[in-house]
Design an enzyme around this catalytic site. Structure first.
Site, PDB file in Angstrom:
ATOM      1  N   ASP A  89       3.858  -7.490  -3.357  1.00 45.31           N
ATOM      2  CA  ASP A  89       4.992  -7.948  -2.541  1.00 45.31           C
ATOM      3  C   ASP A  89       5.842  -9.012  -3.255  1.00 45.31           C
ATOM      4  OD1 ASP A  89       4.342  -6.206  -0.535  1.00 45.31           O
ATOM      5  OD2 ASP A  89       3.573  -7.710   0.850  1.00 45.31           O
ATOM      6  N   ARG A 120       1.632   6.307   0.940  1.00 43.69           N
ATOM      7  CA  ARG A 120       0.884   5.421   1.833  1.00 43.69           C
ATOM      8  C   ARG A 120       0.098   6.147   2.928  1.00 43.69           C
ATOM      9  NH1 ARG A 120       4.659   0.228   3.011  1.00 43.69           N
ATOM     10  NH2 ARG A 120       2.730  -0.932   2.929  1.00 43.69           N
ATOM     11  N   PRO A 121      -0.884   6.920   2.549  1.00 45.27           N
ATOM     12  CA  PRO A 121      -1.701   7.595   3.563  1.00 45.27           C
ATOM     13  C   PRO A 121      -2.615   6.607   4.294  1.00 45.27           C
ATOM     14  CG  PRO A 121      -2.620   7.958   1.381  1.00 45.27           C
ATOM     15  CD  PRO A 121      -1.363   7.157   1.194  1.00 45.27           C
ATOM     16  N   ARG A 137      13.511  -7.320   8.578  1.00 44.66           N
ATOM     17  CA  ARG A 137      12.157  -6.912   8.975  1.00 44.66           C
ATOM     18  C   ARG A 137      11.153  -7.992   8.619  1.00 44.66           C
ATOM     19  NH1 ARG A 137       9.939  -2.426   6.053  1.00 44.66           N
ATOM     20  NH2 ARG A 137       8.170  -3.491   6.979  1.00 44.66           N
ATOM     21  N   CYS A 189       7.105   6.600   2.966  1.00 42.53           N
ATOM     22  CA  CYS A 189       8.081   5.528   3.110  1.00 42.53           C
ATOM     23  C   CYS A 189       8.638   5.250   1.739  1.00 42.53           C
ATOM     24  CB  CYS A 189       7.458   4.282   3.721  1.00 42.53           C
ATOM     25  SG  CYS A 189       6.389   3.438   2.591  1.00 42.53           S
ATOM     26  N   LYS A 231       4.287 -12.911   8.313  1.00 39.67           N
ATOM     27  CA  LYS A 231       4.491 -11.585   8.919  1.00 39.67           C
ATOM     28  C   LYS A 231       3.196 -10.771   8.885  1.00 39.67           C
ATOM     29  CE  LYS A 231       6.320  -7.970   6.496  1.00 39.67           C
ATOM     30  NZ  LYS A 231       5.478  -6.763   6.673  1.00 39.67           N
ATOM     31  N   ASN A 232       2.589 -10.706   7.707  1.00 40.44           N
ATOM     32  CA  ASN A 232       1.425  -9.831   7.557  1.00 40.44           C
ATOM     33  C   ASN A 232       0.177 -10.378   8.232  1.00 40.44           C
ATOM     34  OD1 ASN A 232       2.982  -8.017   6.242  1.00 40.44           O
ATOM     35  ND2 ASN A 232       2.118  -8.338   4.200  1.00 40.44           N
TER      36      ASN A 232
HETATM   37  C1  UD1 Z   1      -0.232  -4.190   3.239  1.00 44.47           C
HETATM   38  C2  UD1 Z   1       0.921  -5.122   3.519  1.00 44.47           C
HETATM   39  C3  UD1 Z   1       2.034  -4.907   2.508  1.00 44.47           C
HETATM   40  C4  UD1 Z   1       1.500  -5.010   1.091  1.00 44.47           C
HETATM   41  C5  UD1 Z   1       0.279  -4.113   0.896  1.00 44.47           C
HETATM   42  C6  UD1 Z   1      -0.397  -4.310  -0.446  1.00 44.47           C
HETATM   43  C7  UD1 Z   1       0.846  -5.496   5.905  1.00 44.47           C
HETATM   44  C8  UD1 Z   1       1.450  -5.228   7.238  1.00 44.47           C
HETATM   45  N1  UD1 Z   1       1.409  -4.880   4.881  1.00 44.47           N
HETATM   46  O1  UD1 Z   1       0.227  -2.856   3.381  1.00 44.47           O
HETATM   47  O2  UD1 Z   1       3.045  -5.906   2.720  1.00 44.47           O
HETATM   48  O3  UD1 Z   1       2.499  -4.588   0.174  1.00 44.47           O
HETATM   49  O4  UD1 Z   1      -0.714  -4.401   1.913  1.00 44.47           O
HETATM   50  O5  UD1 Z   1      -0.792  -5.634  -0.601  1.00 44.47           O
HETATM   51  O6  UD1 Z   1      -0.077  -6.264   5.788  1.00 44.47           O
HETATM   52  N2  UD1 Z   1      -3.934   3.725   0.529  1.00 44.47           N
HETATM   53  C9  UD1 Z   1      -4.548   4.961   0.585  1.00 44.47           C
HETATM   54  N3  UD1 Z   1      -5.258   5.302   1.708  1.00 44.47           N
HETATM   55  C10 UD1 Z   1      -5.372   4.459   2.775  1.00 44.47           C
HETATM   56  C11 UD1 Z   1      -4.731   3.196   2.711  1.00 44.47           C
HETATM   57  C12 UD1 Z   1      -4.024   2.878   1.579  1.00 44.47           C
HETATM   58  O7  UD1 Z   1      -4.461   5.745  -0.354  1.00 44.47           O
HETATM   59  O8  UD1 Z   1      -6.025   4.827   3.758  1.00 44.47           O
HETATM   60  C13 UD1 Z   1      -3.155   3.358  -0.666  1.00 44.47           C
HETATM   61  C14 UD1 Z   1      -1.677   3.211  -0.376  1.00 44.47           C
HETATM   62  O9  UD1 Z   1      -1.018   4.437  -0.485  1.00 44.47           O
HETATM   63  C15 UD1 Z   1      -1.236   2.237  -1.447  1.00 44.47           C
HETATM   64  C16 UD1 Z   1      -2.447   1.339  -1.613  1.00 44.47           C
HETATM   65  O10 UD1 Z   1      -3.537   2.074  -1.065  1.00 44.47           O
HETATM   66  O11 UD1 Z   1      -0.977   2.896  -2.667  1.00 44.47           O
HETATM   67  C17 UD1 Z   1      -2.317  -0.002  -0.951  1.00 44.47           C
HETATM   68  O12 UD1 Z   1      -2.111   0.159   0.405  1.00 44.47           O
HETATM   69  P1  UD1 Z   1      -2.621  -0.872   1.506  1.00 44.47           P
HETATM   70  O13 UD1 Z   1      -3.408  -1.962   0.902  1.00 44.47           O
HETATM   71  O14 UD1 Z   1      -3.234  -0.058   2.585  1.00 44.47           O
HETATM   72  O15 UD1 Z   1      -1.236  -1.465   1.993  1.00 44.47           O
HETATM   73  P2  UD1 Z   1      -0.834  -1.676   3.488  1.00 44.47           P
HETATM   74  O16 UD1 Z   1      -2.035  -2.146   4.215  1.00 44.47           O
HETATM   75  O17 UD1 Z   1      -0.098  -0.498   4.002  1.00 44.47           O
END
Ligand code: UD1
Length: 421
Positions: free
Chosen positions: A306, A121-122, A398, A116, A22-23
């Site tokens: 995950d 998750r910003p 999902r 969410c 998926k990812n």
């Molecule tokens: C992706 C995966 C998700 C997985 C996660 C962590 C996909 C579609 N989803 O989610 O399944 O659980 O990685 O391995 O690939 N953060 C910030 N600012 C940002 C971005 C992130 O503060 O601009 C924080 C988030 O709030 C969170 C952490 O960083 O606490 C990790 O987020 P991130 O690695 O971005 O996860 P996703 O990419 O959303």
């Protein structure tokens, strides 16, 4: 809304074929926006999130059709660079169109994903990187509007504060058509990031270092469409591994390698399971007793967040006390109260869950709160005495390709019950 009903007690045995990731599929489908023509993606899992991404691509002006594990995306002419709230709210990963749209159109208007179930998750790191490449970012009416004066991003050195997974993917996609060289430091190292780089390079991009924390991208003028088969889903595989260990079963996971799952395999072995390479897959044999094992989630190559909820189910039957610490997301323990309703003994203090092993779980009606939490509740149902009804199963749909249909032939007593039954 459908439920999943499980009668616990089965020992899982047999072979399960692991679906496409998926990812990996989601950013790859978004990356198709970077090149006109007809793309073909194979081994695409049959998931609600993939359906949402194809709908989003259509809304942006592409043609995108899923059929039997294949998605054909074709693009010709102009795109409407607006990702609306009704789709983004269904799937946070919709934000993955941001990088490709900015690169392709010099402009993107994407609904902010908002909070969410597993934390705020910003996307500040995505935006910081785009700004460094010369984009102007404005937040208005719940949307982020990104405009590139002159239309083309310019290469830049970006240092992420945290190795955000989709952030790294968005910035890689933005940089492939930029003028000049971009470096992303403290980049995410997940296998899906590496896979996206492989896909982009196949399309004509020039990316080096994906899979390490320093990625370098030399911008090119145009990309071309490709035909590509997507890597297997390491989290689906990890979930079946835990199910084998928890039910003292014996499963062969077909089509998945060891490397992306090393951190999970180390912990399963510590817990007493036997995990071996075999042919084109992995065999997992569960055993009793289950040993208590501490886990700290980390970005890859650490233990994946995950897999945290599923591993906690295994630890709930361990002989002793385990500590599970979640460092990636600030609020990812919603499955704990449901597991405790099934007889588990878990206390959460800040980011650590202390899991006191119990002799048995009991079936109950439980509510899925997010994707991986719902998988953990299904695994809990497999080992619980009696019947478990997992509600709000749309979360499971999902991200798991026909989960109950894959579990049933392995010996699970499991069925999907239509919502109004
Ligand atoms: C992706 C995966 C998700 C997985 C996660 C962590 C996909 C579609 N989803 O989610 O399944 O659980 O990685 O391995 O690939 N953060 C910030 N600012 C940002 C971005 C992130 O503060 O601009 C924080 C988030 O709030 C969170 C952490 O960083 O606490 C990790 O987020 P991130 O690695 O971005 O996860 P996703 O990419 O959303």
């Amino acid at each position: 809304m459908d439920n999943i009903r499980i009668v616990g007690g089965a020992t899982l045995a047999g072979t399960v074929r692991i679906s496409g990731s998926k990812n990996a599929a989601l950013p790859i489908l978004a990356a198709a926006l970077l090149a006109d023509g007809e793309h073909v993606f194979r081994n695409v899992p049959n998931l609600r999130d993939v359906d949402t991404m194809t709908k989003l691509l259509e809304r942006l002006g592409a043609n995108a059709v899923y059929r039997d594990g294949r998605v054909e995306v074709s693009l010709s002419g102009s795109l409407d660079p607006t990702a609306p709230y009704d789709l983004v709210k269904q799937m946070r990963a919709s934000v993955l169109v941001l990088g490709p749209l900015v690169a392709r159109c010099g402009r993107a208007i994407v609904s902010l994903p908002g909070g969410c179930a597993i934390g705020a998750r910003p996307i500040d790191q995505h935006l910081k990187g785009l700004s460094a490449m010369g984009a102007e970012v404005e937040l208005t009416h719940g949307y982020v509007e990104v405009t590139v004066p002159g239309g083309r991003l310019r290469g830049s050195d970006i240092a992420l504060d945290f190795p955000t997974h989709t952030g790294t993917e968005n910035l890689m996609c933005a940089a492939v058509l930029a003028k000049g060289r971009t470096t992303i430091n403290n980049a995410a190292r997940e296998p899906e990031v590496e896979e996206l780089a492989r896909v982009l390079n196949k399309m004509g991009a020039r990316i080096e270092g994906a899979g390490t924390s320093a990625i370098a991208i030399e911008g090119v003028d145009a990309l071309h469409p490709i035909d590509h088969a997507i890597i297997p889903d390491r989290i689906e595989a990890g979930t079946f591994m835990v199910a084998a260990a928890a039910t003292a079963g014996n499963l062969f996971l077909e089509g998945i390698g060891f490397e992306p799952l090393e951190a999970v395999i180390v912990k399963l072995r510590e817990a007493g399971a036997t995990v071996e390479r075999e042919g084109n897959g992995i065999r997992v044999v569960g055993a009793r007793p289950i040993y208590p094992t501490d886990v700290i989630t980390q970005p890859h190559p650490g233990f994946p967040t995950d897999m945290q909820a599923q591993f906690m189910v295994l630890m709930s039957l361990a002989e002793g006390t385990s500590r599970i610490t979640e460092t990636v997301f600030e609020n990812r323990f919603m499955h704990v109260s449901e597991l405790n309703r099934m007889g588990a003994n878990i206390q959460v203090n800040a980011r650590t869950a202390t899991v006191h092993g119990v002799k048995r779980l009991e079936g109950a009606e439980v509510m899925a709160t997010d994707l991986r939490a719902s998988a953990s509740l299904v695994v809990a149902g497999l080992i619980a005495e009696g019947t478990t009804d997992v509600r709000r199963v749309y979360h499971l749909d999902r991200g798991y390709d026909q989960f109950e249909m894959k579990l049933a032939p392995l010996g699970a007593t499991i069925e999907r019950v239509p919502g109004n039954a």
